[in-house]
Every structure is written in structure tokens, then in C-alpha cells.
Design an enzyme around this catalytic site. Structure first.
Site, PDB file in Angstrom:
ATOM      1  N   HIS A 124       0.782  -1.128   0.072  1.00 24.94           N
ATOM      2  CA  HIS A 124      -0.112   0.218  -0.115  1.00 24.94           C
ATOM      3  C   HIS A 124       0.871   1.225  -0.054  1.00 24.94           C
ATOM      4  CE1 HIS A 124      -3.994   1.570   0.047  1.00 24.94           C
ATOM      5  NE2 HIS A 124      -4.310   0.680   0.816  1.00 24.94           N
ATOM      6  N   ARG A 125       2.181   1.179   0.148  1.00 23.89           N
ATOM      7  CA  ARG A 125       3.149   2.227  -0.009  1.00 23.89           C
ATOM      8  C   ARG A 125       3.428   2.630  -1.234  1.00 23.89           C
ATOM      9  NH1 ARG A 125       8.137   0.027   3.305  1.00 23.89           N
ATOM     10  NH2 ARG A 125       7.603  -1.798   1.923  1.00 23.89           N
TER      11      ARG A 125
END
Length: 468
Positions: free
Chosen positions: A439-440
Site C-alpha cells: 500500500h506504500r
């Protein structure tokens, strides 16, 4: 007079710090040539043979079958004639595979088939096992004549091979045994060694640890004692089964997945897709002469095209977490079951390959993984992973990412199910697609967009023609 040369376990590359002895290829007293393989070891990447840069008579072997040896620790000692039977280490090339004429210092791939391949350890090995020849370090006479002449031996003082400590107790040669004793709080001077001339070996330390676990006391050091593989004593109830050590590939996988779980904030989304048209396309492709095209090859082609449209997913976060590294090429990893467990071979530059070429490369790597003949370099450097867990008869999964990659596509089994097709209920071939991502590197919109593109290509393979 012959000189005893000590050969230590060399650096096998890829950041490996230790290797497990699989089998010895020589015996004490055997005459060996320069660069002759002397031992077969298993690293976290592959099973390799290690050649010795010295030629002469083998005087000692260090490490029993199944024991781990640290890089830089003694491996063998060889009696060589001064100025002969040795080769400067700097002159030995560091490569993964042997050339036609010379063999490198480090391991160069798996054992050749005519050597019988890797032997499984059953009860510590059979009568020919190196465990019966060299439990830890076995001293042998050194010939007074040149190394090739084994007559008229002159004994080697034990102290020259087995150093002693105060009180005359043999010291521990293996750094692994010293480290194990230190971690478990075992006092080496209190042990009676079971090795040659009273040498303390790993089994002696493990017995001492087992005794501490079996007879607990009120002392904190005992109640918090751990087994030889790091499991807390209180986690092993009375009557529990045996503990299987984490070694080699299994240990590397555990460490990598543990790191991935700790460092990567992963999320998963999924969708069911009608794969009827994709399966029909595969049948059409395989109806004409030429190599057969697998479902995995079609999915690999879809992933390569999808990553061109969504390049954020073909990336990784930098080690210091300060940026995102976008990869210019798609090095496609895929899960394959081998004799050493689950491995992830990598197809280099998958975006440049046709579907047929992808199928051929996937087939080659799968067979190499199955037989254990895959090279260490073919298991590293992936930028994206395709995981076909449908072969295990399951529908879905939320896998842990292959660190440091940012994304993984999972494909479940393709099975006939009732499905609404063109407004009517029909039996269609349906699969579940799951997509796990870091998700980064992206948000849910990017991840959902990629997954939807893949699903559209599965349901309508003609969509790919717009990108080819």
C-alpha cells in the site's frame, strides 16, 4: 616435508553466510587434485559442489552430514608438498557454473546426474554417509613423502588439528557449535565431547540443552531456555513431537516472509472472472503445430501487458524507505514446487517475450525446480510474482509478498460454476483472481484497476490485441 593446508568454506555469493553439509565427495586419506569437488552443500539458494584449491592427501573433514558450516570456517585440510599442489586463491574465478576446462573456487550449480544427485538424510545417512566418516573433524596421518605417495606416514600431532584449552579439554572447532552453546547458555568446559579425541560437537550441546528443558528449575535461565532451533521451552508441552530445525531453503523462506510481514503494509483485493473464453483460446492455440501454451503462460502475458499500463506495481520501496524504485523490466517470478519445497524462479524480461516464448521459459524453469537443477541466479531478482495456487485445488488466498516486491497476482482453480452469461444462467469455467499489493507504492484505485484489467483479459482475451 608436506605442509597441511586448511581450506575454509568460501563465500558462495548472494549474501549467504552458511551452508549445510549434504554429503562428502572425498574421504580422509584420499588423494585429490587441485580444484576437485570435495563436498556437496545446501545453501538457501541451491545445492552446490565446493571444489578445493589444493591438491594432495585429505587429512581431515570438518562437519557431519546435516551440520551447518559458517563461511570462513574450516572445511577440509590437505597435506601438500611445498610449492606444489596448491593454487593461489586470487587466481580462481568466482562464477556460478563450471567452465569446460576449469572449475571455480565457489559452488557452481547442482550435482551432476552421474554423481547420483543429492542423497536424502535418513537417520544421519547410510554406511557410505560422510556422517560415519567425519562426525566433526577427523585427523589422519600426513605422509612424509610427496602428497601423491601415501607410504611411510608420519603422524600429525593432535594439537595441530584439534586445539586444546585449559585443563586439556579439546576446544570446539566449529564456530556454529560455539555460537549454539553461547545462545543456549551451555558451558563448554562442563561437557564431555563425543567427537574424535573428546572433541565437543553440535550433538553434545543439543543434548545439554535437551537436559535443561527436560529438568526445569526455578532459575529464570532454565525456564526461559530455548531449544536448538529457537523454540521456547514452555512452548514444548510434555509428550510433544520432535522439532524440525529451520535450515537451508526453509530457513531463508521463513526469514524473508517474516521480514515481508513486518515491513510491508500489504492489502488484498479479489474478483471472480469467467475464464471460459480464455480456455477456448488456449485450445485454439494448441490445435496448431508447435509448442503447447499453458494457462500460466497466458496469465504471464496478461500480467506483462498489465504492468506496462500500471508501472507503479512493478516497483519496490528503497531499503531506507525514502523512495520508490520503478523497475524498467518485468522480471516475472512464479511459484513452483520443487524437491526442496516451494521456490520462485524468475523469467527475465518477460515483457519482451511472446506467449509461446513465455510458455517455453516457464516450462524449463518449472522442470529445473522440480528436479533441483535450478541455478541460484534463477531464483533471485524478481520484480513481480504470479502465484497459481489453483493447482492445489483451492480458490483463493491472501499471500505474503515476496520481499521486496510490491505486488503479487494469485490465481485460483478454474472450475465449472453456475454463472450469469448474457443475461441467462449458464455453466461457465470460473476462477478467482486475488491481488496483494504494497500500500506504500499505490492506492486501492491503482490496484483495483490492474486487477480489473487482468479480469477483463481473462474474460475477453481479445482485449490483449489492443496492447500487442
Amino acid at each position: 616435508m608436506p605442509v597441511v593446508r586448511e581450506f575454509t568454506l568460501p563465500d558462495l555469493g548472494e549474501g549467504l553466510t552458511e551452508a549445510e553439509v549434504v554429503r562428502w565427495l572425498v574421504e580422509v586419506g584420499e588423494v585429490i587434485a587441485i580444484d576437485q569437488p570435495v563436498v556437496e552443500v545446501e545453501t538457501a539458494k541451491a545445492v552446490v559442489e565446493v571444489p578445493c584449491p589444493y591438491g594432495g592427501v585429505v587429512t581431515a573433514l570438518f562437519g557431519a552430514v546435516g551440520e551447518e558450516v559458517l563461511v570462513g570456517a574450516p572445511l577440509v585440510t590437505v597435506a601438500v608438498s611445498p610449492g606444489e599442489g596448491e593454487r593461489p586463491l586470487a587466481a580462481v574465478p568466482v562464477v556460478e557454473r563450471a567452465t569446460e576446462v576449469e572449475r571455480p573456487l565457489v559452488g557452481y550449480g547442482v550435482a551432476e546426474p552421474d554423481r547420483g544427485g543429492r542423497r536424502r538424510r535418513v537417520g544421519g545417512g547410510g554406511a557410505s554417509s560422510a556422517a560415519t566418516r567425519a562426525p566433526a573433524a577427523v585427523a589422519a596421518p600426513v605422509p612424509a613423502a610427496p602428497a601423491v605417495a601415501v607410504a611411510a606416514p608420519e603422524p600429525v600431532p593432535v594439537a595441530a588439528v584439534l586445539p586444546v584449552v585449559a585443563g586439556g579439554v579439546p576446544a570446539v572447532i566449529s564456530p556454529l557449535v560455539r555460537r549454539l552453546a553461547r545462545e543456549q547458555g551451555v558451558e563448554l568446559t562442563a561437557l564431555a565431547g563425543s567427537g574424535p579425541d573428546g572433541l565437543i560437537v553440535r550433538a553434545d550441546v543439543e543434548r545439554a540443552v535437551a537436559a535443561k528443558v527436560a529438568v526445569p528449575t526455578a532459575a529464570p535461565a532454565v525456564t526461559s531456555a530455548v531449544t536448538s532451533v529457537g523454540a521456547p521451552a514452555e512452548a514444548l508441552p510434555s509428550g510433544a513431537g520432535s522439532v524440525v530445525p529451520l535450515r537451508g531453503l526453509r530457513k531463508a523462506v521463513a526469514e524473508k516472509l517474516g521480514r515481508s510481514h513486518r515491513e510491508i503494509p500489504a492489502a488484498t483485493c479479489w474478483v471472480d472472472a469467467d475464464a471460459t473464453e480464455l480456455m477456448a483460446l488456449r485450445r485454439q492455440l494448441n490445435a496448431v503445430p508447435g509448442p503447447k501454451v499453458s494457462v500460466l503462460a497466458l496469465l504471464a502475458r496478461i500480467c506483462a501487458v498489465g504492468l506496462e499500463r500500471f508501472p507503479d506495481l512493478n516497483s519496490s520501496v528503497t531499503p531506507d524507505g525514502s523512495g520508490i524504485l520503478r523497475h524498467s523490466a518485468v522480471h516475472l517470478g512464479f511459484a513452483a514446487q520443487g524437491e526442496r519445497g516451494l521456490v520462485v524462479p524468475v523469467v527475465r524480461d518477460a515483457q519482451r517475450l511472446t506467449t509461446e516464448q513465455l510458455g517455453e521459459e516457464l516450462g524449463r524453469l518449472t522442470e529445473a525446480a522440480r528436479t533441483g537443477a535450478i541455478a541460484p541466479a534463477e531464483l533471485t531478482g524478481g520484480t513481480f510474482t504470479l502465484n497459481n495456487y489453483g493447482v492445489f485445488g483451492v480458490d483463493g488466498s491472501t499471500p505474503i509478498l515476496n520481499h521486496p516486491e510490491a505486488a503479487m497476482l494469485g490465481v485460483g482453480r478454474i472450475v465449472a460454476k453456475p454463472w450469469v452469461h448474457q443475461g441467462e444462467l449458464a455453466v461457465r469455467e470460473v476462477t478467482q483472481l486475488s491481488f496483494t499489493f504494497d500500500h506504500r507504492v499505490c492506492d486501492g484505485g491503482t490496484a483495483g484497476g490492474f486487477l480489473r484489467f487482468v479480469a477483463d483479459c481473462v474474460e475477453q482475451p481479445g482485449v490483449l490485441l489492443r496492447r500487442l
